[in-house]
Design a protein around this motif. Structure first.
Motif: not given
Length: 287
Positions: A129-152
């Protein structure tokens, strides 16, 4: 003469052969050209798009989120893999350090294999769903991490390939995407075909209000899997998307006055900012 003869008989060097697969990848650009560039530069951060976010670490996708899908916590607790208290304890103990996944495994609350399987399912579901076609441009936040942490971590190429495979699968089942997002209704057509137990569980929640995402959350199932059942039910004529009511046209004007110039406010309009400024002025004058 011998040296000249040797030069004439020596085969020329082979010409470089273009990598056709790489050329096709460059020409195609992938599902998301920005995501491909981030993978190439081995970026770390969060790619925020209209329908979800992808978290990257060293150019690989480590987590995905979308409001259209149940979260990993819902999938784990609904299946009995993890109890709700265990999930809350892990988030509280390791969330600030982005090590919730590792904490769950190291504390014995869940096995590493079970967490990987559930996490991969949730990641691919949200990424679709995040990669679904969209008319709104995405943006990237460098350095942001997720609280779950890497799993695989998942390579971007594998994620895009799976996303395209899922799109093609849904199209083969039923090419109309309307049931994916609209409220669903039973068609009421006679002679409905026999449906599976999974489809029956979906059909039981079709009420003219719920969408496929609502049904997935109620059943604690991945939303894409629910879409597969929804499209099969639509192809069988069992359900239909509810029509979105059109807005009524505005009533015709009865005034004989000429239309006001663009930008002109009606006489009864009062700018709330002007009203607030007047109140501030009166209060200051009263001091």
């Amino acid at each position: 003469m011998t040296a000249l003869h040797a030069n004439l008989t020596t085969p020329p060097p082979r010409l470089p052969v273009r990598d056709k697969a790489a050329a096709r990848q460059r020409a195609w650009g992938g599902v998301s050209p920005m995501l491909g560039r981030l993978a190439t530069e081995r970026a770390t951060g969060a790619l925020v798009r209209e329908r979800g976010s992808l978290y990257l670490a060293d150019g690989q996708v480590v987590h995905a989120e979308s409001p259209a899908v149940p979260g990993l916590d819902v999938l784990l607790t609904a299946r009995g893999t993890l109890d709700a208290d265990g999930w809350r304890d892990a988030v509280g103990a390791a969330g600030e350090r982005n090590r919730v996944g590792r904490f769950l495994v190291e504390s014995g609350r869940i096995g590493a294999g079970a967490l990987e399987v559930c996490h991969l399912g949730a990641l691919y579901d949200a990424a679709y769903f995040a990669l679904a076609p969209s008319g709104t441009p995405g943006h990237f936040r460098y350095g942001d991490t997720h609280w779950l942490g890497p799993v695989r971590p998942v390579p971007v190429a594998a994620l895009e390939h799976e996303t395209l495979r899922r799109r093609a699968l849904l199209h083969r089942i039923w090419p109309d995407p309307a049931p994916d997002s609209a409220p669903l209704l039973r068609s009421g057509s006679p002679g409905a075909p026999t449906i599976s137990a999974r489809q029956s569980a979906v059909l039981d929640l079709v009420d003219g209000v719920r969408t496929a995402a609502d049904i997935a959350l109620a059943l604690a199932r991945p939303t894409f899997h629910t879409l597969v059942d929804v499209r099969r039910l639509a192809a069988a004529g069992v359900i239909v998307p509810a029509a979105v009511p059109a807005l009524p046209p505005p009533p015709p004007s009865t005034s004989s006055a000429p239309p006001a110039p663009p930008g002109t406010l009606p006489p009864s309009f009062t700018d709330p900012n002007i009203t607030l400024l007047k109140r501030l002025r009166d209060a200051l004058e009263a001091l």
